[in-house]
Design an enzyme around this catalytic site. Structure first.
Site, short mmCIF file in Angstrom:
data_model
loop_
_atom_site.label_atom_id
_atom_site.label_comp_id
_atom_site.label_asym_id
_atom_site.label_seq_id
_atom_site.Cartn_x
_atom_site.Cartn_y
_atom_site.Cartn_z
N SER A 139 28.94 57.56 -1.50
CA SER A 139 29.21 56.34 -0.74
C SER A 139 30.63 55.87 -1.01
O SER A 139 31.58 56.62 -0.81
CB SER A 139 28.16 55.26 -1.08
N GLU A 248 28.92 61.75 6.01
CA GLU A 248 27.70 60.96 6.10
C GLU A 248 28.10 59.49 6.23
O GLU A 248 29.24 59.14 5.97
CB GLU A 248 26.82 61.17 4.87
N HIS A 316 22.93 58.65 2.42
CA HIS A 316 22.20 57.55 1.82
C HIS A 316 20.69 57.77 2.00
O HIS A 316 20.01 57.07 2.75
CB HIS A 316 22.62 56.22 2.46
#
Length: 346
Positions: A139, A248, A316
């Protein structure tokens, strides 16, 4: 608060100096950290947002211990400074300290959120290059993974954060990448978890979509799309020529994904790649009239004449693989396979 709001804030400024970072045109030679073994010491840092409760830090330390390692908390890991886990200087100091400490073998990140990119001018890249160690997170940690890889050549690892714990799948993927007995043959990562199909029941959540077929090899770069896009035009952006890019994101509607991928296309970055692996785009519900995510990915990528695959276990999600940045990999989109062609650790 989503990253798209936080990224409206300016990145911290910094000057080239003792830290040793510079706008190098090419990434330094590859540096592989030592493979992890039970009994090693792992340092826990919070480079981005703070833990909402102190117990989250203790939970993260216990997760590290559950994996068979000794755990050591960073000096400032309990700090809070609005939406940051302490000042930029404090968060950077924990990372620099752990890389310099010979008793610490690896560094895991507690959580993401926002703030990692603010540390990039404050890290001691010369010292980091002299003491290669595993750095693990995902992230917002994408900024650190790519910044360190670009500036030092260190193989960094996009994978679970300590505050969320690891599923059985994530532990198995973590171990085969970071704790291999030895590397004797190519290693497939990111394949869907085992699922027992029955009449009328299939694994819908982890299906793969071939955006464009084919096979290609290249060095792995990537991570969170929002964070990576914020690095474009800086000395910390990934070197994409001939690379396999993995991406992502979370909470980004199709038009926002379109906007970011269009920026990559307009900057000439997508055209330099050998292949693209899309992981999961979670919590990405469209509002009003909208293209689907698949529409966006096809629109931006089908004309690139490279293999493009969507749906691997990157992102995630609870079940996530560990992806080493910088190592040589092969993408076979038709077979739905991402394979490491070399060990990520020494």
């Amino acid at each position: 608060m989503h990253r798209r709001a936080l990224f409206k804030l300016a990145l911290a400024a910094g000057a080239v100096g003792a830290s040793g970072w510079a706008g190098a045109k090419t990434t330094p030679a590859l540096l592989k950290p030592k493979a992890l073994r039970a009994g090693m010491t792992v340092g826990l840092v919070a480079p981005a947002s703070p833990a909402p409760e102190r117990d989250e830090v203790h939970f993260g330390l216990d997760i590290i211990r559950s994996l068979g390692f000794n755990a050591q908390a960073g000096k400032h890991v309990f700090e809070k400074n609005q939406y940051l886990a302490g000042s930029d200087e404090q968060r950077a100091a924990d990372i620099n300290s752990f890389f310099a400490d010979p008793s610490v073998d690896a560094i895991f990140c507690l959580r993401g959120g926002y703030g990692s990119a603010r540390l990039l001018p404050l890290l001691d890249y010369r010292r980091i290059a002299q003491n290669p160690k595993v750095l693990l997170g995902y992230s917002d940690i994408t900024a650190l993974l790519n910044g360190l890889q670009r500036q030092t050549g260190l193989v960094t690892f996009h994978g679970p954060v300590a505050a969320h714990g690891l599923t059985d799948y994530s532990v198995a993927e973590f171990q085969k990448v970071l704790q291999p007995a030895r590397f004797t043959e190519p290693l497939v990562i990111g394949a869907a978890p085992e699922f027992e199909p029955r009449p009328g029941r299939l694994d819908k959540a982890n299906r793969l979509t071939v955006i464009r077929g084919g096979k290609a090899s290249g060095r792995l770069v990537g991570g969170n799309l929002t964070v990576l896009t914020s690095l474009l035009g800086t000395p910390f952006e990934p070197e994409v020529k001939g690379a396999i890019l993995f991406l992502e994101d979370i909470g980004e509607e199709p038009y926002r994904l379109d906007r970011m991928l269009t920026q990559w296309w307009l900057a000439g970055k997508l055209q330099q790649l050998n292949g693209i692996v899309f992981g999961k785009f979670t919590e990405a519900k469209a509002s009003g009239n909208s293209f689907s995510i698949e529409d966006v990915l096809r629109s931006r990528c089908e004309a690139l004449a490279i293999p493009v695959l969507r749906g691997t276990m990157i992102g995630h999600v609870a079940d996530q693989t560990t992806v080493p940045l910088g190592v040589l990999a092969e993408l076979d989109a038709d077979a739905g396979r991402l394979t490491l062609l070399e060990s990520a650790v020494s």
